[in-house]
Design a protein around this motif. Structure first.
Motif, mmCIF file in Angstrom:
data_model
loop_
_atom_site.group_PDB
_atom_site.id
_atom_site.type_symbol
_atom_site.label_atom_id
_atom_site.label_comp_id
_atom_site.label_asym_id
_atom_site.label_seq_id
_atom_site.Cartn_x
_atom_site.Cartn_y
_atom_site.Cartn_z
ATOM 1 N N TRP A 107 7.582 -0.795 17.467
ATOM 2 C CA TRP A 107 6.590 -1.479 16.637
ATOM 3 C C TRP A 107 5.729 -0.484 15.874
ATOM 4 O O TRP A 107 5.241 -0.780 14.780
ATOM 5 N N SER A 108 5.540 0.702 16.443
ATOM 6 C CA SER A 108 4.693 1.700 15.781
ATOM 7 C C SER A 108 5.323 2.258 14.514
ATOM 8 O O SER A 108 4.615 2.784 13.652
ATOM 9 N N PHE A 109 6.650 2.164 14.393
ATOM 10 C CA PHE A 109 7.332 2.795 13.262
ATOM 11 C C PHE A 109 6.846 2.269 11.922
ATOM 12 O O PHE A 109 6.769 3.012 10.942
ATOM 13 N N LEU A 110 6.560 0.974 11.862
ATOM 14 C CA LEU A 110 6.054 0.404 10.610
ATOM 15 C C LEU A 110 4.725 1.047 10.235
ATOM 16 O O LEU A 110 4.499 1.418 9.074
ATOM 17 N N ALA A 111 3.848 1.200 11.222
ATOM 18 C CA ALA A 111 2.540 1.810 10.969
ATOM 19 C C ALA A 111 2.678 3.282 10.629
ATOM 20 O O ALA A 111 1.964 3.801 9.758
ATOM 21 N N VAL A 112 3.603 3.977 11.292
ATOM 22 C CA VAL A 112 3.806 5.405 11.029
ATOM 23 C C VAL A 112 4.237 5.629 9.584
ATOM 24 O O VAL A 112 3.682 6.487 8.874
ATOM 25 N N ALA A 113 5.226 4.867 9.129
ATOM 26 C CA ALA A 113 5.701 5.029 7.752
ATOM 27 C C ALA A 113 4.612 4.669 6.754
ATOM 28 O O ALA A 113 4.422 5.362 5.746
ATOM 29 N N PHE A 114 3.876 3.589 7.031
ATOM 30 C CA PHE A 114 2.833 3.151 6.107
ATOM 31 C C PHE A 114 1.711 4.178 6.000
ATOM 32 O O PHE A 114 1.313 4.576 4.896
ATOM 33 N N VAL A 115 1.204 4.631 7.139
ATOM 34 C CA VAL A 115 0.081 5.577 7.138
ATOM 35 C C VAL A 115 0.504 6.915 6.550
ATOM 36 O O VAL A 115 -0.227 7.513 5.744
ATOM 37 N N THR A 116 1.669 7.403 6.936
ATOM 38 C CA THR A 116 2.150 8.681 6.398
ATOM 39 C C THR A 116 2.334 8.596 4.894
ATOM 40 O O THR A 116 1.902 9.492 4.150
ATOM 41 N N GLY A 117 2.960 7.525 4.429
ATOM 42 C CA GLY A 117 3.161 7.346 2.994
ATOM 43 C C GLY A 117 1.854 7.242 2.241
ATOM 44 O O GLY A 117 1.693 7.810 1.152
ATOM 45 N N LEU A 118 0.898 6.528 2.810
ATOM 46 C CA LEU A 118 -0.411 6.356 2.174
ATOM 47 C C LEU A 118 -1.133 7.690 2.044
ATOM 48 O O LEU A 118 -1.692 8.025 0.985
ATOM 49 N N LEU A 119 -1.115 8.473 3.113
ATOM 50 C CA LEU A 119 -1.817 9.755 3.102
ATOM 51 C C LEU A 119 -1.156 10.763 2.161
ATOM 52 O O LEU A 119 -1.847 11.490 1.440
ATOM 53 N N VAL A 120 0.183 10.812 2.187
ATOM 54 C CA VAL A 120 0.867 11.766 1.317
ATOM 55 C C VAL A 120 0.622 11.426 -0.151
ATOM 56 O O VAL A 120 0.427 12.316 -0.987
ATOM 57 N N ARG A 121 0.601 10.135 -0.476
ATOM 58 C CA ARG A 121 0.406 9.763 -1.873
ATOM 59 C C ARG A 121 -1.035 9.924 -2.342
ATOM 60 O O ARG A 121 -1.291 10.466 -3.411
ATOM 61 N N TYR A 122 -1.978 9.430 -1.527
ATOM 62 C CA TYR A 122 -3.354 9.352 -2.004
ATOM 63 C C TYR A 122 -4.265 10.466 -1.487
ATOM 64 O O TYR A 122 -5.166 10.907 -2.203
ATOM 65 N N ALA A 123 -4.052 10.920 -0.259
ATOM 66 C CA ALA A 123 -4.890 11.998 0.266
ATOM 67 C C ALA A 123 -4.380 13.358 -0.221
ATOM 68 O O ALA A 123 -5.166 14.215 -0.632
ATOM 69 N N ALA A 124 -3.062 13.549 -0.170
ATOM 70 C CA ALA A 124 -2.503 14.824 -0.630
ATOM 71 C C ALA A 124 -2.553 14.936 -2.153
ATOM 72 O O ALA A 124 -2.803 16.000 -2.700
ATOM 73 N N ARG A 125 -2.273 13.830 -2.846
ATOM 74 C CA ARG A 125 -2.271 13.793 -4.307
ATOM 75 C C ARG A 125 -1.443 14.948 -4.883
ATOM 76 O O ARG A 125 -0.266 15.067 -4.603
ATOM 77 N N GLY A 126 -2.066 15.816 -5.683
ATOM 78 C CA GLY A 126 -1.328 16.897 -6.325
ATOM 79 C C GLY A 126 -0.955 18.025 -5.393
ATOM 80 O O GLY A 126 -0.268 18.967 -5.796
#
Length: 202
Positions: A107-126
């Protein structure tokens, strides 16, 4: 009285949220996660849970596809396993796995992919071409995976949280190493394809 010709008005077309390319990526990464999982696992810990490359595939999917497409790819993978394909840890499958010992991890896999994707796109940015930055973005997903996995083992095995945490402990080092490898791979992919997580243009 004047009449207007609607055919001369500018047509506005709404792009589909997921393009054919997006859907192809979702399918490809769902297959990648399955392949990472079925490669021979190593049982460790008191609960006999296997170490596989499953979490590597999940984190990489989120880091490369982002929150929406990454979560969708994981959902496809979970749905295929629930439907009977033996693509979960230990070549298991079916709905029963979602209420078993490793259910919390699944069940955690959905949250892992979502949070990781969110952070890489918006927190890491450039800075997503920096392996160190991507690695930092992967760590919350590692924590979520372990927390929900421990809670699942405690609930379905009827053992104290501390006991389940002890069963989970041997996996931490391996998952941190896998997060580092994900970061190295993802940073290079983002360097080669800088628009992979960028905004779409008309």
């Amino acid at each position: 009285m004047t009449m207007t010709d609607d055919s001369t008005a500018p047509a506005t077309t709404r792009r589909p949220r997921l393009s054919a390319t997006d859907l192809a990526l979702v399918a490809a990464f769902a297959a990648l996660i399955a392949a990472c999982t079925v490669v021979g696992g190593i049982p460790v810990g008191g609960a006999g849970v296997e170490i596989t490359l499953q979490t590597f595939g999940i984190a990489l999917t989120g880091a490369l596809l982002g929150a929406v497409r990454g979560t969708l790819a994981v959902a496809v993978y979970l749905a295929l396993g629930a439907a009977g394909l033996p693509i979960f840890s230990g070549h298991s499958s079916g709905l029963g796995v979602f209420t078993g010992l490793t259910a919390g991890y699944l069940w955690s896999f959905l949250a892992v992919a979502f949070v990781t994707g969110l952070l890489v796109r918006y927190a890491a940015r450039g800075r997503r071409t920096s392996a160190f930055v991507v690695f930092l973005c992967c760590l919350p997903g590692v924590g979520l995976n372990h927390l929900l996995g421990i809670l699942g083992m405690a609930a379905f095995s009827d053992v104290p949280f501390s006991t389940a945490a002890g069963w989970d402990a041997p996996f931490w080092l391996g998952d941190i190493v896998k997060a580092l490898v994900v970061a190295l791979v993802a940073a290079e992919v983002h360097r080669a394809f800088p628009q992979l997580l960028g905004r779409r243009t008309r």
